[in-house]
Design an enzyme around this catalytic site. Structure first.
Site, PDB file in Angstrom:
ATOM      1  N   ASP A  76       0.846  -1.195   0.000  1.00 43.17           N
ATOM      2  CA  ASP A  76       0.000   0.000   0.000  1.00 43.17           C
ATOM      3  C   ASP A  76       0.878   1.241   0.000  1.00 43.17           C
ATOM      4  O   ASP A  76       1.856   1.309   0.742  1.00 43.17           O
ATOM      5  CB  ASP A  76      -0.930  -0.009   1.212  1.00 43.17           C
ATOM      6  N   HIS A  90      -4.086  14.083   0.734  1.00 48.90           N
ATOM      7  CA  HIS A  90      -4.200  13.221   1.919  1.00 48.90           C
ATOM      8  C   HIS A  90      -2.967  13.377   2.813  1.00 48.90           C
ATOM      9  O   HIS A  90      -3.094  13.559   4.029  1.00 48.90           O
ATOM     10  CB  HIS A  90      -4.366  11.762   1.481  1.00 48.90           C
ATOM     11  N   ARG A  96       1.488  17.030  12.580  1.00 45.85           N
ATOM     12  CA  ARG A  96       2.774  17.731  12.719  1.00 45.85           C
ATOM     13  C   ARG A  96       2.661  19.238  12.488  1.00 45.85           C
ATOM     14  O   ARG A  96       3.654  19.947  12.569  1.00 45.85           O
ATOM     15  CB  ARG A  96       3.798  17.146  11.726  1.00 45.85           C
ATOM     16  N   GLU A 155     -10.150   4.062   3.857  1.00 48.00           N
ATOM     17  CA  GLU A 155      -9.303   4.852   2.952  1.00 48.00           C
ATOM     18  C   GLU A 155      -9.775   4.551   1.543  1.00 48.00           C
ATOM     19  O   GLU A 155      -9.784   3.396   1.103  1.00 48.00           O
ATOM     20  CB  GLU A 155      -7.819   4.513   3.134  1.00 48.00           C
ATOM     21  N   GLU A 173      -9.213   4.223  -2.110  1.00 46.90           N
ATOM     22  CA  GLU A 173      -8.029   4.038  -2.949  1.00 46.90           C
ATOM     23  C   GLU A 173      -8.408   3.289  -4.223  1.00 46.90           C
ATOM     24  O   GLU A 173      -9.487   2.715  -4.329  1.00 46.90           O
ATOM     25  CB  GLU A 173      -6.963   3.199  -2.207  1.00 46.90           C
ATOM     26  N   ASP A 188      -8.938   0.536   2.090  1.00 50.11           N
ATOM     27  CA  ASP A 188      -7.914   0.141   3.061  1.00 50.11           C
ATOM     28  C   ASP A 188      -8.410   0.519   4.462  1.00 50.11           C
ATOM     29  O   ASP A 188      -8.086   1.578   4.989  1.00 50.11           O
ATOM     30  CB  ASP A 188      -6.606   0.881   2.704  1.00 50.11           C
ATOM     31  N   ARG A 214      -7.305   4.022  13.309  1.00 53.23           N
ATOM     32  CA  ARG A 214      -6.435   5.190  13.535  1.00 53.23           C
ATOM     33  C   ARG A 214      -5.806   5.213  14.917  1.00 53.23           C
ATOM     34  O   ARG A 214      -4.678   5.699  15.080  1.00 53.23           O
ATOM     35  CB  ARG A 214      -7.231   6.483  13.337  1.00 53.23           C
ATOM     36  N   GLN A 226      -3.065   2.667  14.986  1.00 53.37           N
ATOM     37  CA  GLN A 226      -1.993   3.193  14.124  1.00 53.37           C
ATOM     38  C   GLN A 226      -1.152   4.255  14.848  1.00 53.37           C
ATOM     39  O   GLN A 226       0.078   4.243  14.789  1.00 53.37           O
ATOM     40  CB  GLN A 226      -2.616   3.789  12.862  1.00 53.37           C
ATOM     41  N   TYR A 239       2.862   3.071  15.111  1.00 55.37           N
ATOM     42  CA  TYR A 239       3.512   3.288  13.804  1.00 55.37           C
ATOM     43  C   TYR A 239       4.966   3.750  13.852  1.00 55.37           C
ATOM     44  O   TYR A 239       5.664   3.697  12.845  1.00 55.37           O
ATOM     45  CB  TYR A 239       2.670   4.229  12.932  1.00 55.37           C
ATOM     46  N   LYS A 282      -3.671  -1.785   9.862  1.00 55.97           N
ATOM     47  CA  LYS A 282      -4.080  -1.974   8.465  1.00 55.97           C
ATOM     48  C   LYS A 282      -4.307  -3.443   8.129  1.00 55.97           C
ATOM     49  O   LYS A 282      -4.511  -3.771   6.966  1.00 55.97           O
ATOM     50  CB  LYS A 282      -2.977  -1.431   7.547  1.00 55.97           C
ATOM     51  N   THR A 285      -8.836  -5.442   3.817  1.00 50.50           N
ATOM     52  CA  THR A 285      -8.775  -4.520   2.685  1.00 50.50           C
ATOM     53  C   THR A 285      -9.818  -5.026   1.699  1.00 50.50           C
ATOM     54  O   THR A 285      -9.750  -6.181   1.279  1.00 50.50           O
ATOM     55  CB  THR A 285      -7.378  -4.542   2.032  1.00 50.50           C
ATOM     56  N   THR A 296      -4.520   6.901  -0.183  1.00 52.86           N
ATOM     57  CA  THR A 296      -5.821   7.554  -0.081  1.00 52.86           C
ATOM     58  C   THR A 296      -5.934   8.697  -1.075  1.00 52.86           C
ATOM     59  O   THR A 296      -5.037   9.523  -1.193  1.00 52.86           O
ATOM     60  CB  THR A 296      -6.031   8.084   1.349  1.00 52.86           C
ATOM     61  N   GLU A 342      -9.859  12.576   7.814  1.00 57.59           N
ATOM     62  CA  GLU A 342      -9.775  13.906   7.202  1.00 57.59           C
ATOM     63  C   GLU A 342     -11.134  14.607   7.197  1.00 57.59           C
ATOM     64  O   GLU A 342     -11.223  15.804   7.470  1.00 57.59           O
ATOM     65  CB  GLU A 342      -9.263  13.794   5.769  1.00 57.59           C
TER      66      GLU A 342
HETATM   67 MN    MN Z   1      -3.838   3.114   2.614  1.00 60.97          MN
END
Ligand code: MN
Length: 417
Positions: A124, A131, A140, A197, A199, A229, A233, A236, A240, A249, A253, A345, A359
């Site tokens: 992926d 995104h 950030r 997500e 995709e 996907d 969150r 994650q 991560y 993830k 899928t 995404t 988002e």
């Molecule tokens: Mn993805």
């Protein structure tokens, strides 16, 4: 833009159908005897290609007499083109083979659809700039939203082929380690921030054993599916660093039931957006390798009407699947028939074109209001999420079938509930 190719099959010439003769997408359905058969969707029907191969009408070395498209993909681009040509002639208005083909048409309504191919590997990517900017800004701040490598490399991670499922398969809310920014220690429980997500998935149809060019990569892609996907969150956010997503993830899928071939999408080719920094030579596109495909996401609470929560387009991607595949091979990584590459995404520039709930609700700070009056920050148990996609031709539309799944409640884990 090419015109509609008219067919003698019922429902194939209407502007509304996703499956005009220009499409001829490949899938696998449950035949009357319960066996999985390769087939193609045309108008209101599915043509049983397993049966046509068995009756020696087609002649593709038995590769269609299976319940998966991998054997046919392995035959290569010359045979891919020959099947498409053969089917186009058979199904075209005025065809002289209608009497031979017609007994092998089955009404599409209610037909059980299975995984169209065996996913050998799944990677992926994170190649949508809107995104990456949105997620980066949330985590950030807008100053450092894009990681320093992002404009140079199609960033990706190796995913799980074992949890790729076909549209219609229920998804169970996962358990995992959760730790909020204000928690002293992690706890174990069901994900509270389960997400989608939006995709596209590219399917590798030819193997490679060393680095290949972007042009070669483009030729090796057999076709495309819609891809959701599913992403936890909260799992994650804690897991991560520093190696990227793992369990967040791995739950599922979902892909659309029909593979739309690169050949069917040929009239809809478009270029990736202007480069903000020049790419290294090995990543430069020799021509337009992205596609103009309108995309949407629907969310339906259990027993309630669906709200369309996002509308965007595949052409928003910063890197094409061909660029991603070429980059993937630079290490010498062998690619196999049935390798699946998620695009990343696909968000557009506006709020209503964002491809994830993370988002759309801005991390839960701005919940969405559905047409039913309910609100959503993330997915609730019983919600059905549906991705749809279509390339709009002159009087016809190329579609993928609905890519949908319903979220079921977390199942109690013995000793941990
Ligand atoms: Mn993805």
């Amino acid at each position: 833009m090419s015109d509609l190719i008219r067919s003698w099959v019922q429902g194939a010439n209407t502007p509304e159908t996703e499956f005009p003769l220009n499409n001829l997408p490949y899938g696998v359905f449950v035949a009357a005897d319960g066996a999985p058969h390769c087939g193609t969707a045309i108008g209101d029907m599915v043509l049983d290609l397993y049966a046509l191969e068995e009756a020696s009408v087609l002649g593709f070395a038995g590769s269609l007499q299976t319940g998966s498209w991998n054997a046919f993909m392995a035959l290569g681009p010359t045979e891919w083109a020959r099947l498409r040509q053969t089917l186009t002639e058979m199904l075209r208005e005025g065809s002289d083979t209608q009497a031979v083909v017609e007994p092998h048409l089955i009404p599409r309504a209610g037909l059980g659809l299975l995984m169209p191919f065996d996913v050998t590997e799944y990677t992926d990517f994170y190649a949508g700039k809107h995104h990456a900017m949105n997620v980066g800004t949330m985590f950030r701040g807008s100053e450092n939203a894009l990681p320093p490598n992002w404009l140079h490399i199609p960033i990706g991670y190796n995913g799980r082929a074992s949890s790729v499922v076909v549209a219609g398969t229920d998804v169970i809310r996962p358990y995992g380690q959760l730790k909020g920014p204000n928690d002293d220690a992690p706890r174990f429980g069901p994900s509270q921030r389960f997400d989608i997500e939006l995709e596209m998935g590219a399917i590798v149809g030819q193997p490679s054993t060393g680095p290949i060019s972007v042009a070669e990569a483009f030729e090796n892609i057999f076709g495309y599916v819609l891809l959701n996907d599913w992403s936890a969150r909260d799992i994650q956010a804690w897991e991560y660093q520093p190696l990227g997503p793992f369990q967040a993830k791995a739950t599922a899928t979902t892909i659309s039931p029909w593979i739309v071939t690169a050949a069917a999408l040929e009239p809809f080719r478009t270029s990736t957006p202007e480069r903000e920094k020049p790419l290294l030579d090995y990543l430069t596109e020799p021509g337009p390798m992205l596609y103009d495909i309108a995309l949407e996401v629907g969310l339906a609470p259990e027993g309630a009407a669906e709200t369309i929560i996002s509308r965007t387009n595949y052409k928003e991607m910063y890197y094409s699947s061909a660029q991603q595949l070429a980059h993937h091979t630079t290490s010498g990584c062998p690619m196999r028939v049935g390798d699946l590459l998620g695009s990343g995404t696909i968000s557009g520039p506006t709020r209503d074109s964002r491809g994830s709930l993370l988002e759309l609700s801005w991390g839960g700070k701005e919940p969405l209001t559905l047409d039913t009056g309910e609100t959503r920050s993330f997915i609730e148990d019983g919600d059905t999420l549906t991705l749809r996609g279509g390339a709009q031709g002159d009087g016809y539309r190329i579609g993928f079938g609905d890519c949908f799944g319903t979220l079921l409640p977390a199942q109690l884990v013995a000793g941990l509930g």
